[in-house]
Design a protein around this motif. Structure first.
Motif, PDB file in Angstrom:
ATOM      1  N   THR A  61      51.569   9.412  -0.529  1.00  0.00           N
ATOM      2  CA  THR A  61      50.283   9.363  -1.194  1.00  0.00           C
ATOM      3  C   THR A  61      49.906   7.901  -1.409  1.00  0.00           C
ATOM      4  O   THR A  61      50.668   6.994  -1.067  1.00  0.00           O
ATOM      5  CB  THR A  61      50.349  10.124  -2.532  1.00  0.00           C
TER       6      THR A  61
ATOM      7  N   VAL B 126      46.948  12.744  10.436  1.00  0.00           N
ATOM      8  CA  VAL B 126      45.507  12.731  10.176  1.00  0.00           C
ATOM      9  C   VAL B 126      44.906  11.660  11.051  1.00  0.00           C
ATOM     10  O   VAL B 126      45.440  10.556  11.147  1.00  0.00           O
ATOM     11  CB  VAL B 126      45.250  12.415   8.686  1.00  0.00           C
TER      12      VAL B 126
ATOM     13  N   LEU C 212      42.185   9.553   2.873  1.00  0.00           N
ATOM     14  CA  LEU C 212      42.944  10.718   3.341  1.00  0.00           C
ATOM     15  C   LEU C 212      42.258  11.965   2.827  1.00  0.00           C
ATOM     16  O   LEU C 212      41.729  11.968   1.721  1.00  0.00           O
ATOM     17  CB  LEU C 212      44.371  10.674   2.793  1.00  0.00           C
ATOM     18  N   PRO C 213      42.261  13.021   3.577  1.00  0.00           N
ATOM     19  CA  PRO C 213      41.544  14.239   3.164  1.00  0.00           C
ATOM     20  C   PRO C 213      41.952  14.711   1.769  1.00  0.00           C
ATOM     21  O   PRO C 213      41.101  14.987   0.942  1.00  0.00           O
ATOM     22  CB  PRO C 213      41.948  15.249   4.233  1.00  0.00           C
ATOM     23  N   ASP C 214      43.213  14.828   1.502  1.00  0.00           N
ATOM     24  CA  ASP C 214      43.614  15.310   0.181  1.00  0.00           C
ATOM     25  C   ASP C 214      44.351  14.242  -0.592  1.00  0.00           C
ATOM     26  O   ASP C 214      45.049  14.546  -1.550  1.00  0.00           O
ATOM     27  CB  ASP C 214      44.528  16.539   0.340  1.00  0.00           C
ATOM     28  N   ALA C 215      44.221  13.023  -0.123  1.00  0.00           N
ATOM     29  CA  ALA C 215      44.929  11.897  -0.730  1.00  0.00           C
ATOM     30  C   ALA C 215      46.438  12.016  -0.578  1.00  0.00           C
ATOM     31  O   ALA C 215      47.178  11.208  -1.094  1.00  0.00           O
ATOM     32  CB  ALA C 215      44.556  11.707  -2.204  1.00  0.00           C
ATOM     33  N   VAL C 216      46.899  13.047   0.110  1.00  0.00           N
ATOM     34  CA  VAL C 216      48.348  13.224   0.293  1.00  0.00           C
ATOM     35  C   VAL C 216      48.578  13.558   1.754  1.00  0.00           C
ATOM     36  O   VAL C 216      47.813  14.281   2.368  1.00  0.00           O
ATOM     37  CB  VAL C 216      48.880  14.366  -0.612  1.00  0.00           C
TER      38      VAL C 216
END
Lengths: 1426, 130
Positions: A939, A1023, A1012-1016
């Protein structure tokens, strides 16, 4: 010459003692044998007289004999064999070794400190044995028998008869021609009759009666009854009786051996003695005739099979043991010892000495009578004829006469005989005069052997004379030695002579003469003798007043060499070791190698393997000048010895190997996996690899980047325990802290090996050696600390290199890997490998050794040893505190002690379609792929770069703006919208906030969050994100560093974050150059009646040189972004739709800008489109790059303004004014010029897009898309004083002031007036005053102005202003005021109306400023007369 | 007629700082086995040098010359060639002094200069082997 136990006098006296023969009956011999001794042996310990003896010399003077010693020997009727003597001597020397714990003297000579044993007992034993075993010679009588003991046992049936038999036997031996040996002193030898009585078995009365009978027959002085064996054997166990024989019998072996040999008598004739010497020489000459150089190395290959000798020597040792193990004198009590002593004393006092005394007297009488007759006459006549002195003839002339022999009883020998007798009884004065006389006689007769003997003894007796009346005649000795050696070819006699002379010279501290003597006698015929003499010579050199250390060493080497040839390995080794002390470390590499090699080999044969190993080790680790073949041999031998040494102790610790060298400071440690190669279009992040050279500049950059990002993460401060991530530790990196490694990620250690030899080395099974201490860091307490020295695959996997070949004199690095499987502390200790040599690769460089490497044939010679080498790295020298500066201290280096932490996420980054070449300002879209290859989610992915304006991931609005279909067709990087052509040249407006693009919120703009899409990023997930690049504005090659930062979801104590590096290399070429100026428009009001507008001139130049194949540039759009201004329309005179620019062309565009009403936050974007597509400048990527350029611009100006910060503070109050006034001339208009470039590449046309930014800050000031480089002056003078503070201008510059109030006159350009009708012409004039500032301004207008200059007067002297001529007004911010004036003219003509002077001041200020600027421009009016 | 020569410069601590062998053109390579002998003999000769330090230069089987600063030039030769050796020593001495003035050369350390080597080789050819 080394120190001896005996003094010289003792030594010489003991060398020449009266010899007594012993002839025993068989029964008597049997009696003594019970004690394991022969009769001669039995009496030997008691042969030295303890009391003084008196005797009378021929002149009836009393002569005292002290400390007399006699020698009793069994009669042996054949001379000792040279071979036997040699063997005996050899054994004597080899048995006598320096004591183990002997403390050596330390001799300091010059720079040298040498440990040398002062005594050489082996030499003394040799000397004693040599002198004792000398065969008797005819030319001297010293070792002829003076007397003979006839020994008979009392237990025999008829002892008296036996005595008679023995007496006859003795007579036969002496007088018949059957035996030439032994020699007898005088014809009527003293016979002494000894009756031996065994107390334990024999009858005492019988013995006594026989003794009585003997006394009557031979006189009391001629016989003796010796009672022995009184000890009863069975009770002897508890009684301790000293064994005086043990110290004598060792040296006595020659007698034993001879007695065991056949009793046959050699049939040699009388000149046997002479021929004997030559015999020896011939034999030895044959055996030693190898034509080898004295110091030649033995051939290496044949060296190691010396087991034969080993066996021989061990058997010798065994025999010695058995010899010395049996006790002597087992049947003798102490009383018996006393009896024997008594017997010898009695014999000497009563028998021997009177006999000698008598003989001397007889001989003296004979001599006197002869002298009286012939000699004296002869000498007298000679004296008469030839003067005072007998001319001494040179040796060479006398050569032919060496064979001259006298018959045994020749008168010439009588004097010599007498001299010898005198010498034996220590009457040295008499002896000397006799010898002297004899010498003269012999020289006259040219009997050289005899003369030499006489000379020798004359010298010795001269030396021994008490009180030393005359100096030691060294030249006598010289002559004697020369004669013995050169003329008589008798090395044995020469040797004796040298031994005596050297000892005497030594006692007189004439060491160099002694050494010369000793060295002169070394010859090829006897290695042992040469060795011993050379060693003594060496000792002479070191004992000199100024020690000759180097000669000592040289002769020690020679001695060692001779010892080794003589088979005396231990002595050879000792000599070499002593010499080594001198040569060590001086740089005589060949000599040192030779010594080490010999030491190594001798140690090996003596099974001193450790010494051998260390000696060979020295050869290999020193810089060697040996040829390759020799080095190869050394190496093989070393390996062989090493193998043997390790086989002896297989369980011991691994030995340290000396080869190859390890440059430990060049060791590099790399943490992490190897870089993955690029796959197709994908280009992996460059990261760090071991192949990269260390670059301090770049590593500093990386460190700064990481600090920056960590500071952002921690809200502006870098934590104190922050430790920049170091992937590769080397000698330049900061190794003071324990590095962190992640579990399950490899640790690569690069070890730099150097082969100093000229032969290749083969390392096999090469791996790292480590110690591991498991610890659980999350559990907060240490687990049990286990120490593993060897490999334990559960904890740490070790990778081994099967074969690693290092060519001759090559430096090669090996990369060794470890795979930690547990957390804990790892310590890399060193490397472990098999060291081997390569067979056959010694030959030439032309043979490529790698051919064989693949087949693995190199191991075939099988010589390889396993060992280790430690990696010890010294840290940097400390230099911080005073103590550290004054002493030499080194810091720790923890490169090799990594801490293994828990698992962390591991990111890999790939770039897709990443360009390598760009035009300046070109926009290109690429993709970045992020892959999490670990088992741990990651993350907080961020990226930091020094050049944030180079790339963007798109702003937050990216998702909101719809994708235009055409954009995807053209693959344009921009978002575009098709516009309708009518809207051309009018601006299309949109707005955006800088916050949307992550810029301008303070903090550091370099840190960019990766969206990032989900920050993770979950384990294994990947990705792909778009990324836009903009070619840097500067032409050339750019290295742009990206540092990707990420964290684990779990927080660790040890490792907070990880980073990944990437360096992109971009080559940019020139494209456009944009210059822009803005100026106030004089037009009042626009369509909307607003008073504020400006004109914008944009000057675009194509500076691209056609080499990149750029055909032309099209300006497709110009956009403005500003908080307060916007572009309104394009004022294009030519009317072209878009502007084409070929190479080196230039175009000017003109726009009108107006003030827009807008909030403070948002920027207004106004696009003026030339083509049919609008590029939405408020969307990604256009806006992103714009904002980035803005922020970088902002940073630049900030830096400049900071420089003046201090001065600002001083003039705080005044500053306000200035600021306000300055702001009047400020604009914040930013222009974005968007272009397309038509590029022909490979006959294909490509369209490239790009944008350039110009930031306009000041009215009237030219701004550039790329700041011009300032020409620095060629030489800058060095200044040694601080530059004075440039005084802040007390007033704002006139230029700035003129911008405060804008004035303009409105009037008809020409005015028709009929002066005929009306003489006065009145013209209405409007003066427009507009306040540009935001503040309230007081304005004064003075119309009365009369120009002072006469010239000006001429022009407009004749018009005047009517009405109010001075006004005072107050203008609010941005207010426009129009003032109606009237001008009055009286003539026709052209007039300048620009005379009004306008003064302005801010309301709250006192100072008045004149805005004189407008006056400069003439406002002309034409007055016509109709 | 020319024999082979072995020339060595010995430093203060009896350490050789420069060694060179001169072989007649015919002989290509001296026997490697015996190269260490030259060192042994030259080293032992140092004692003679020290002994005769204040006497005039001595020419004998082992010829040596004493030079200032206790640097010792030693020449081993097997043929008599006094003039050549004398000239050689003079020239090499000059060469050495020049070399020693090089501030980057630390006195008493081995000379590792190819230029020096070449020049000595040249001098050897000129004086000894001609």
């Amino acid at each position: 010459m080394a120190q001896c136990v005996q003094s010289v006098q003792e030594f010489i006296q003991d060398s020449f003692v009266p010899l007594v023969a012993a002839l025993c009956s068989e029964e008597a011999e049997r009696l003594t044998r019970r004690n394991n001794l022969s009769f001669a042996e039995l009496v030997r310990p008691f042969c030295r007289l303890t009391s003084e003896v008196h005797m009378r010399d021929p002149n009836n003077q009393l002569h005292i004999i002290k400390n007399l010693k006699i020698a009793v020997n069994n009669i042996i009727t054949h001379p000792p064999q040279p071979g036997a003597i040699r063997k005996l001597l050899h054994d004597v020397v080899s048995v006598s070794q320096p004591a183990e714990g002997l403390v050596a003297n330390v001799i300091t000579a010059g720079d040298y400190d040498l440990n040398i044993s002062a005594t050489t007992p082996w030499f003394e034993s040799y000397r004693e044995c040599f002198l004792q075993s000398m065969p008797a010679s005819d030319h001297e009588f010293l070792n002829h028998y003076v007397a003979c003991m006839l020994v008979v046992s009392s237990s025999e049936p008829d002892p008296v008869e036996q005595f008679l038999k023995l007496s006859q036997e003795q007579h036969r031996i002496q007088h018949s021609n059957e035996y030439s040996y032994p020699k007898w002193f005088i014809p009527n030898t003293l016979k002494y009759y000894v009756l031996l009585h065994d107390v334990s078995t024999g009858e005492e009365q019988r013995a006594d009666s026989i003794y009585e009978e003997m006394k009557q027959r031979y006189g009391t002085q001629g016989c003796y009854l010796l009672k022995i064996n009184s000890r009863v054997s069975n009770r002897g166990a508890d009684e301790q009786i000293p064994d005086p024989w043990s110290q004598y019998l060792q040296k006595n072996t020659i007698q034993n051996q001879d007695s065991y040999e056949d009793y046959t008598v050699s049939n040699k004739n009388t000149d046997h003695l002479i021929s004997d010497g030559t015999d020896t020489e011939i034999k030895d000459g044959l055996s030693n005739n190898f034509k080898t150089h004295p110091l030649q190395l033995d051939h290496p290959s044949g060296s190691l099979d010396s087991t034969d000798y080993m066996k021989a020597s061990t058997s010798l040792q065994d025999s010695k043991k058995s010899n010395s193990g049996t006790p002597h004198g087992a049947c003798l009590t102490l009383t018996d010892h006393d009896r024997i002593r008594q017997f010898i004393q009695e014999f000497t006092f009563r028998g021997l000495l009177p006999h000698i005394e008598k003989t001397i007297r007889q001989l003296n009488d004979q001599l006197i009578s002869r002298k009286g007759l012939s000699r004296s006459l002869f000498f007298a006549t000679k004296k008469w004829f030839s003067g005072s002195k007998v001319p001494e003839k040179s040796i060479n002339e006398l050569k032919n006469t060496s064979g001259l022999l006298y018959p045994p009883e020749a008168p010439e020998l009588q004097i010599r005989k007498m001299a010898d007798l005198c010498f034996l009884v220590q009457h040295y004065e008499l002896a000397y005069s006799c010898y002297h006389t004899a010498k003269k006689d012999f020289l006259n007769d040219q009997a050289m052997l005899y003369a030499a003997g006489a000379l020798e003894m004359a010298a010795v007796s001269a030396f021994l004379q008490p009180g030393a009346p005359r100096p030691y005649p060294a030249h006598y000795m010289e002559t004697a030695i020369q004669t013995y050696r050169d003329i008589c070819k008798n090395m044995v006699l020469a040797e004796r002579c040298v031994l005596l002379s050297a000892e005497i010279l030594k006692s007189q501290s004439k060491y160099s003469e002694a050494a010369a003597l000793l060295i002169r006698l070394t010859s090829e015929d006897s290695d042992l003798r040469s060795a011993l003499l050379l060693e003594q010579a060496a000792h002479c050199f070191i004992n000199m007043k100024s020690p000759m250390v180097r000669k000592f060493a040289f002769h020690m080497i020679l001695a060692g060499h001779r010892f080794s040839k003589a088979g005396q390995k231990k002595h050879a080794l000792r000599c070499y070791c002593q010499a080594m002390q001198v040569y060590k470390g001086k740089g005589w590499s060949l000599a040192e190698d030779h010594i080490n090699f010999t030491i190594g080999r001798q140690s090996f044969t003596l099974r001193q393997l450790d010494n051998a190993v260390s000696a060979f080790r020295h050869i290999l680790i020193n810089d060697s000048k040996q040829p390759p073949a020799q080095q190869g041999a050394f190496l093989r031998e070393y390996l062989y010895v090493y193998k043997n040494a390790t086989q002896l102790s297989p369980d011991g610790p691994l030995p340290q190997l000396p080869l190859p060298y390890i440059n430990s400071s060049a060791t590099r440690v790399f943490f992490g996996h190897d870089r993955r190669p690029a796959e197709g279009e994908k280009q992996a992040a460059t990261h760090v690899s071991l192949d990269q050279e260390y670059d301090s500049e770049s590593s500093q950059q990386w460190k700064e980047l990481e600090e920056q990002i960590v500071a952002v993460i921690n809200k502006g401060t870098v934590p104190s325990n922050f430790q920049p991530t170091q992937f590769c530790l080397n000698r330049y990196s900061d190794n003071s802290k324990f590095p962190l490694a992640v579990i399950e990620e490899p640790i690569t250690v690069e070890v730099s090996f150097r082969n100093p030899l000229k032969v290749p080395l083969l390392l096999t099974d090469l791996s790292l050696l480590w110690k591991f201490q498991p610890k659980d860091f999350s559990a907060k307490h240490d687990g049990e600390t286990k120490e593993q020295g060897t490999c334990d695959e559960d904890m740490v996997g070790t990778e081994a290199i099967a074969e690693f070949l290092i060519n001759s004199e090559e430096t090669k690095v090996a990369r060794l890997k470890l795979f930690p499987h547990q957390t804990g502390e790892l310590h890399i200790l060193g490397v472990v490998y098999n060291l081997g040599s390569v067979q056959g690769a010694v030959s030439l460089d032309g043979i490529d050794p790698s051919i064989g490497l693949q087949t693995g044939k190199f191991v075939s010679n099988g010589l390889s040893v396993r060992g280790r080498q430690d990696l010890e790295i010294q840290g940097p020298r400390l230099n911080n505190t005073k103590e550290e500066k004054t002493s030499i201290k080194y810091g720790p280096d923890r490169r090799l002690d990594p801490i293994i932490t828990e698992e962390m996420p591991l990111l890999e980054v790939f770039f897709i379609n990443f360009p390598t070449g760009l035009l300046c300002g070109e926009i290109r879209k690429a993709y970045v792929e992020f892959v999490n290859v670990s088992k741990c989610p990651l993350t907080a992915l961020k990226v930091v770069s020094k050049h944030p304006e180079f790339f963007t991931f798109g702003g937050n609005t990216a998702a909101l703006t719809p994708l235009s279909p055409s954009a995807s067709e053209n693959c344009s990087a921009y978002k575009t919208v098709v516009t309708d052509p009518t809207s051309v040249r009018t601006a299309l407006l949109s707005s955006a906030s800088s916050a949307d693009f992550g810029v301008g919120m303070g903090g550091s703009p370099e840190v960019i969050q990766v969206p990032l899409p989900d920050a993770v990023l979950l384990p294994g997930a990947s990705v792909q994100l778009p990324m836009w690049l903009r070619g840097p504005d500067e032409e050339g090659v750019h290295e742009i560093n990206f540092l990707f930062y990420y964290e684990s979801i779990k927080k660790h104590s040890k490792m907070c974050h990880r980073v990944l590096r990437h360096t992109a290399v971009i080559c940019t070429s020139r494209s456009l150059h944009v210059r822009a100026t803005v100026c106030r428009s004089n037009a009042l009001g626009d369509e909307e009646g607003r008073g504020d507008n400006m004109l914008l001139f944009v000057d675009v130049e194509n500076i691209n040189t056609s080499e990149t194949g750029v055909k032309e540039f099209h300006i497709v759009q110009v956009s403005s972004n500003s908080k307060h201004w916007k572009l309104q329309k394009s004022i294009n005179i030519s009317g072209d739709k878009d502007t084409k620019l070929a190479s080196r062309e230039r175009a000017k565009l003109c726009f009108k800008a107006v003030r827009c009403k807008n909030s403070e936050e948002n920027y207004t974007f106004a696009d003026i489109v030339f083509g049919n597509e609008q590029i939405i400048s408020s969307a990604s990527p256009c806006a992103d790059f714009f904002f980035q350029s803005l922020s970088s611009e902002f940073k630049r100006t900030q830096v400049q303004s900071h420089a003046h910060a201090s001065q600002r503070a001083m003039k705080q109050s005044f500053d306000e004014t200035v600021r306000l006034i300055q702001r009047c001339s400020e604009v914040d208009l930013n222009i974005v010029v968007l272009w397309k470039a038509y590029v022909v590449e490979d006959s294909k046309q490509l369209i490239l897009e790009g944008q350039h930014h110009v930031a306009l800050n000041t009215v009237g000031k030219e701004a550039f898309s790329f700041p011009q480089k300032q020409e620095l002056p060629e030489t800058v003078l060095l200044k040694f004083f601080r530059p004075e503070n440039t005084p802040v201008p007390a007033r704002p510059t006139p230029e700035q002031l003129s911008n405060l109030i804008k004035t303009s006159l409105h009037y008809p350009e020409s005015f028709n007036h009929s002066f005929h009708q009306k003489s006065l012409c009145l013209v209405p004039v409007t003066l427009l005053l507009s306040n540009c500032s935001q503040a309230v301004v007081d304005v004064m207008i003075d119309l009365r102005h009369k120009p002072t200059s006469s010239e000006a007067l001429e022009i407009h002297g004749s018009f005047t202003w009517l009405g109010q001529t001075q006004y005072k007004l107050q203008l609010k911010g941005q207010e426009v005021y129009s003032l109606q004036l009237k001008a009055c003219f009286v003539h026709t003509g052209v007039y300048n109306l620009g005379t009004p002077r306008v003064f302005a001041k801010l309301v709250d200020q006192v100072t008045l400023f004149e805005t004189s600027q407008q006056n400069s421009m003439p406002a002309l009016i034409i007055i016509n007369n109709i | 007629m020319s024999g082979s020569f072995y020339f060595v410069i010995v430093g203060h601590h009896d350490n050789p700082i420069f060694e060179m062998e001169f072989l007649p053109p015919g002989k290509v390579e001296s026997k490697d086995d015996h190269r260490h002998l030259n060192q042994f003999i030259a080293h032992a000769a140092l004692d003679l040098v020290d002994e005769n330090m204040w006497l005039s230069n001595l020419f004998c089987d082992v010829l040596f010359s004493l030079i200032t600063v206790h640097m010792r030039f030693i020449m081993l030769h097997d043929v008599r060639q006094e003039d050549g050796i004398k000239n050689f020593f003079t020239d090499v001495y000059e060469l050495y002094i020049k070399f020693a003035m090089n501030p980057f050369y630390e006195l008493n350390t081995p000379i590792r200069s190819t230029a020096f080597e070449r020049k000595v080789q040249f001098l050897g050819k000129k004086h000894l082997l001609s």
